[in-house]
Design a protein around this motif. Structure first.
Motif, PDB file in Angstrom:
ATOM      1  N   MET A 190      -9.179  19.504   5.514  1.00 30.84           N
ATOM      2  CA  MET A 190      -9.432  19.216   6.919  1.00 30.84           C
ATOM      3  C   MET A 190      -8.948  17.803   7.262  1.00 30.84           C
ATOM      4  O   MET A 190      -8.911  16.917   6.406  1.00 30.84           O
ATOM      5  N   ILE A 191      -8.568  17.595   8.514  1.00 36.47           N
ATOM      6  CA  ILE A 191      -8.167  16.265   8.977  1.00 36.47           C
ATOM      7  C   ILE A 191      -9.429  15.475   9.314  1.00 36.47           C
ATOM      8  O   ILE A 191     -10.320  15.971  10.010  1.00 36.47           O
ATOM      9  N   LEU A 192      -9.498  14.256   8.810  1.00 31.94           N
ATOM     10  CA  LEU A 192     -10.662  13.400   9.020  1.00 31.94           C
ATOM     11  C   LEU A 192     -10.348  12.302  10.020  1.00 31.94           C
ATOM     12  O   LEU A 192      -9.194  11.940  10.238  1.00 31.94           O
ATOM     13  N   GLY A 193     -11.400  11.763  10.623  1.00 36.12           N
ATOM     14  CA  GLY A 193     -11.254  10.600  11.481  1.00 36.12           C
ATOM     15  C   GLY A 193     -11.085   9.344  10.644  1.00 36.12           C
ATOM     16  O   GLY A 193     -11.163   9.372   9.406  1.00 36.12           O
ATOM     17  N   ALA A 194     -10.850   8.222  11.324  1.00 39.70           N
ATOM     18  CA  ALA A 194     -10.641   6.954  10.622  1.00 39.70           C
ATOM     19  C   ALA A 194     -11.866   6.553   9.804  1.00 39.70           C
ATOM     20  O   ALA A 194     -11.751   5.800   8.833  1.00 39.70           O
ATOM     21  N   ASP A 195     -13.046   7.069  10.184  1.00 38.42           N
ATOM     22  CA  ASP A 195     -14.276   6.750   9.460  1.00 38.42           C
ATOM     23  C   ASP A 195     -14.521   7.665   8.267  1.00 38.42           C
ATOM     24  O   ASP A 195     -15.551   7.567   7.596  1.00 38.42           O
ATOM     25  N   GLY A 196     -13.586   8.587   8.001  1.00 38.77           N
ATOM     26  CA  GLY A 196     -13.733   9.487   6.874  1.00 38.77           C
ATOM     27  C   GLY A 196     -14.544  10.725   7.165  1.00 38.77           C
ATOM     28  O   GLY A 196     -14.724  11.576   6.291  1.00 38.77           O
ATOM     29  N   VAL A 230      -9.255  15.952  20.466  1.00 39.54           N
ATOM     30  CA  VAL A 230      -9.128  16.740  19.245  1.00 39.54           C
ATOM     31  C   VAL A 230      -8.302  18.001  19.464  1.00 39.54           C
ATOM     32  O   VAL A 230      -8.080  18.761  18.537  1.00 39.54           O
ATOM     33  N   SER A 231      -7.854  18.248  20.674  1.00 32.47           N
ATOM     34  CA  SER A 231      -6.960  19.363  20.953  1.00 32.47           C
ATOM     35  C   SER A 231      -5.565  18.817  21.212  1.00 32.47           C
ATOM     36  O   SER A 231      -5.408  17.825  21.934  1.00 32.47           O
ATOM     37  N   LEU A 240       6.025  24.298   0.220  1.00 34.35           N
ATOM     38  CA  LEU A 240       4.596  24.302  -0.070  1.00 34.35           C
ATOM     39  C   LEU A 240       4.226  23.374  -1.217  1.00 34.35           C
ATOM     40  O   LEU A 240       3.061  23.011  -1.370  1.00 34.35           O
ATOM     41  N   ASP A 241       5.211  22.982  -2.027  1.00 32.99           N
ATOM     42  CA  ASP A 241       4.922  22.145  -3.193  1.00 32.99           C
ATOM     43  C   ASP A 241       4.484  20.737  -2.804  1.00 32.99           C
ATOM     44  O   ASP A 241       3.890  20.030  -3.625  1.00 32.99           O
ATOM     45  N   HIS A 242       4.805  20.308  -1.576  1.00 34.08           N
ATOM     46  CA  HIS A 242       4.486  18.942  -1.187  1.00 34.08           C
ATOM     47  C   HIS A 242       3.326  18.853  -0.197  1.00 34.08           C
ATOM     48  O   HIS A 242       3.163  17.843   0.480  1.00 34.08           O
ATOM     49  N   LEU A 243       2.542  19.913  -0.115  1.00 35.55           N
ATOM     50  CA  LEU A 243       1.294  19.832   0.639  1.00 35.55           C
ATOM     51  C   LEU A 243       0.283  19.028  -0.175  1.00 35.55           C
ATOM     52  O   LEU A 243       0.201  19.182  -1.390  1.00 35.55           O
ATOM     53  N   THR A 244      -0.464  18.170   0.487  1.00 32.08           N
ATOM     54  CA  THR A 244      -1.397  17.303  -0.229  1.00 32.08           C
ATOM     55  C   THR A 244      -2.762  17.968  -0.381  1.00 32.08           C
ATOM     56  O   THR A 244      -3.207  18.718   0.499  1.00 32.08           O
ATOM     57  N   LYS A 245      -3.420  17.692  -1.487  1.00 36.57           N
ATOM     58  CA  LYS A 245      -4.720  18.291  -1.772  1.00 36.57           C
ATOM     59  C   LYS A 245      -5.872  17.492  -1.190  1.00 36.57           C
ATOM     60  O   LYS A 245      -6.973  18.018  -1.018  1.00 36.57           O
ATOM     61  N   SER A 246      -5.627  16.214  -0.912  1.00 43.20           N
ATOM     62  CA  SER A 246      -6.713  15.368  -0.400  1.00 43.20           C
ATOM     63  C   SER A 246      -6.690  15.342   1.124  1.00 43.20           C
ATOM     64  O   SER A 246      -5.624  15.479   1.736  1.00 43.20           O
ATOM     65  N   PRO A 247      -7.837  15.159   1.768  1.00 42.77           N
ATOM     66  CA  PRO A 247      -7.891  15.153   3.233  1.00 42.77           C
ATOM     67  C   PRO A 247      -7.079  14.008   3.824  1.00 42.77           C
ATOM     68  O   PRO A 247      -7.080  12.886   3.305  1.00 42.77           O
ATOM     69  N   ALA A 248      -6.375  14.279   4.904  1.00 41.57           N
ATOM     70  CA  ALA A 248      -5.626  13.243   5.617  1.00 41.57           C
ATOM     71  C   ALA A 248      -6.509  12.650   6.704  1.00 41.57           C
ATOM     72  O   ALA A 248      -7.360  13.342   7.279  1.00 41.57           O
ATOM     73  N   GLN A 249      -6.312  11.371   6.981  1.00 39.91           N
ATOM     74  CA  GLN A 249      -7.065  10.702   8.042  1.00 39.91           C
ATOM     75  C   GLN A 249      -6.188  10.546   9.271  1.00 39.91           C
ATOM     76  O   GLN A 249      -5.040  10.108   9.184  1.00 39.91           O
ATOM     77  N   PHE A 250      -6.751  10.916  10.414  1.00 37.52           N
ATOM     78  CA  PHE A 250      -6.022  10.789  11.677  1.00 37.52           C
ATOM     79  C   PHE A 250      -6.067   9.328  12.103  1.00 37.52           C
ATOM     80  O   PHE A 250      -7.127   8.780  12.377  1.00 37.52           O
ATOM     81  N   ASN A 251      -4.891   8.703  12.157  1.00 39.69           N
ATOM     82  CA  ASN A 251      -4.792   7.283  12.465  1.00 39.69           C
ATOM     83  C   ASN A 251      -4.125   7.128  13.827  1.00 39.69           C
ATOM     84  O   ASN A 251      -2.916   7.360  13.969  1.00 39.69           O
ATOM     85  N   ALA A 252      -4.908   6.738  14.838  1.00 36.91           N
ATOM     86  CA  ALA A 252      -4.385   6.626  16.199  1.00 36.91           C
ATOM     87  C   ALA A 252      -3.300   5.563  16.299  1.00 36.91           C
ATOM     88  O   ALA A 252      -2.337   5.720  17.060  1.00 36.91           O
ATOM     89  N   GLU A 253      -3.423   4.482  15.532  1.00 40.01           N
ATOM     90  CA  GLU A 253      -2.407   3.429  15.572  1.00 40.01           C
ATOM     91  C   GLU A 253      -1.072   3.936  15.018  1.00 40.01           C
ATOM     92  O   GLU A 253      -0.008   3.578  15.539  1.00 40.01           O
ATOM     93  N   LYS A 254      -1.119   4.763  13.989  1.00 41.77           N
ATOM     94  CA  LYS A 254       0.100   5.341  13.418  1.00 41.77           C
ATOM     95  C   LYS A 254       0.752   6.286  14.423  1.00 41.77           C
ATOM     96  O   LYS A 254       1.983   6.292  14.582  1.00 41.77           O
TER      97      LYS A 254
END
Length: 320
Positions: free
Chosen positions: A90-96, A106-107, A149-163
């Motif tokens: 799942m995608i996480l917020g900046a606070d994890g 979020v849409s 599919l080999d380069h999909l990450t297993k760890s949750p990604a954080q949504f970074n508004a600045e990025k």
């Protein structure tokens, strides 16, 4: 109506993201597949749909991991082939924490209204949970060539508004000025801009787009060309002084005859600075205040060049 789930054994699949996953059948209930009114339930429907549409890969969020063994057992019972399953973190917020409304929009449908370009959103979202080396910016053509599919990450990604802002800024810089003008126009009209006359909106967009992260910011920034300046009195007293007025008056005289382009306006400005032994900020700041009402703008000669000659002279003379 319920599905009679196997009592013994286990369900195992090789998840294309997480690797092998095994869940014992004893942990699964005899799930309802049709309600009392005859309508089918989710897990039954998606299993039938995947089979009927010959789906080869089911890629979804890892909140669906617990549904997968139920769907696999249904497909086994029907004698249907299994697709490959992959469950993305799942995608996480900046606070994890899990992304939610308290983190902002979020849409994806909310982002165009906030001034984000679709190519920027696609680029940013593709980079959440997938990578191609250190590449941060890429076109959709490159993405479709590179994706696997080999380069999909297993760890949750954080949504970074600045990025996201940084990527959107990149695409705004690259975007066609006519397109940006049409995107910014509705917001500017809501802010009270009358865009039928001068300055040319596309020329304004070309000057201002380097400095903004969103189309909405671009619309606000461009408004300095389409409203009367209201310089702060204290700032005027600070920058439009008796020591500066002679230089301003001389520049006004230059403006009456100089060729109306950035280079000629810059040359005239430098001549006035030299004549009065002033540095650029000493004259550029009062010019900004008197012409635009703002302390910060792009290069003042570029700004002046977009206004009508009469407008610039009138705004300067008003305070001299």
């Amino acid at each position: 109506m319920r599905f009679r789930n196997p009592v013994a054994g286990e369900v195992t699949w090789n998840d294309v993201v997480k690797g092998p996953i095994t869940i014992a059948n004893r942990e699964l209930d005899d799930l309802v597949i049709a309600r009392t009114d005859g309508t089918p339930t989710y897990n039954f429907c998606v299993a039938i749909d995947d089979w009927d549409m010959q789906i080869t890969h089911v890629i979804r969020g890892d909140d669906h991991v617990n549904n997968t063994p139920r769907q696999i057992n249904i497909l086994h019972a029907l004698g249907a082939p299994l697709p490959q399953y992959g469950h993305l973190p799942m995608i996480l917020g900046a606070d994890g924490e899990k992304l939610s409304k308290r983190h902002g929009a979020v849409s994806v449908m909310d982002y165009p209204a906030q001034g984000y370009l679709p190519e920027a959103m696609l680029n940013y979202l593709a980079r959440l949970g997938w990578s191609h080396g250190d590449d941060e910016v890429f076109s959709m053509e490159q993405f479709t060539q590179w994706f696997d599919l080999d380069h999909l990450t297993k760890s949750p990604a954080q949504f970074n508004a600045e990025k996201l802002d940084w990527i959107n800024n990149h695409y705004i810089k690259q975007a066609d000025n006519a397109r940006l003008a049409e995107l910014a126009r509705p917001a500017m009209e809501r802010l009270g801009a009358h865009l039928d006359g001068a300055p040319d909106l596309q020329a304004v967009i070309a000057l201002m787009k380097e400095r903004v992260n969103t189309v909405n910011e671009l619309a606000v920034a461009a408004m300095l060309f389409y409203r009367e300046p209201l310089p702060d009195a204290a700032l005027l007293a600070q920058h439009v002084t008796d020591a500066i007025r002679p230089a301003l008056k001389q520049y006004v005289q230059q403006l009456k005859t100089v060729a109306w382009n950035k280079d000629a306006l810059s040359t005239a400005l430098k001549a006035v600075l030299a004549a009065h032994q002033l540095k650029m900020p000493q004259l550029a700041m009062p010019l900004r205040l008197l012409i635009t009402g703002q302390m910060q703008t792009p290069s003042i000669d570029a700004v002046i060049a977009l206004f009508d000659r009469e407008v610039v002279i009138a705004r300067l003379v008003k305070h001299l």
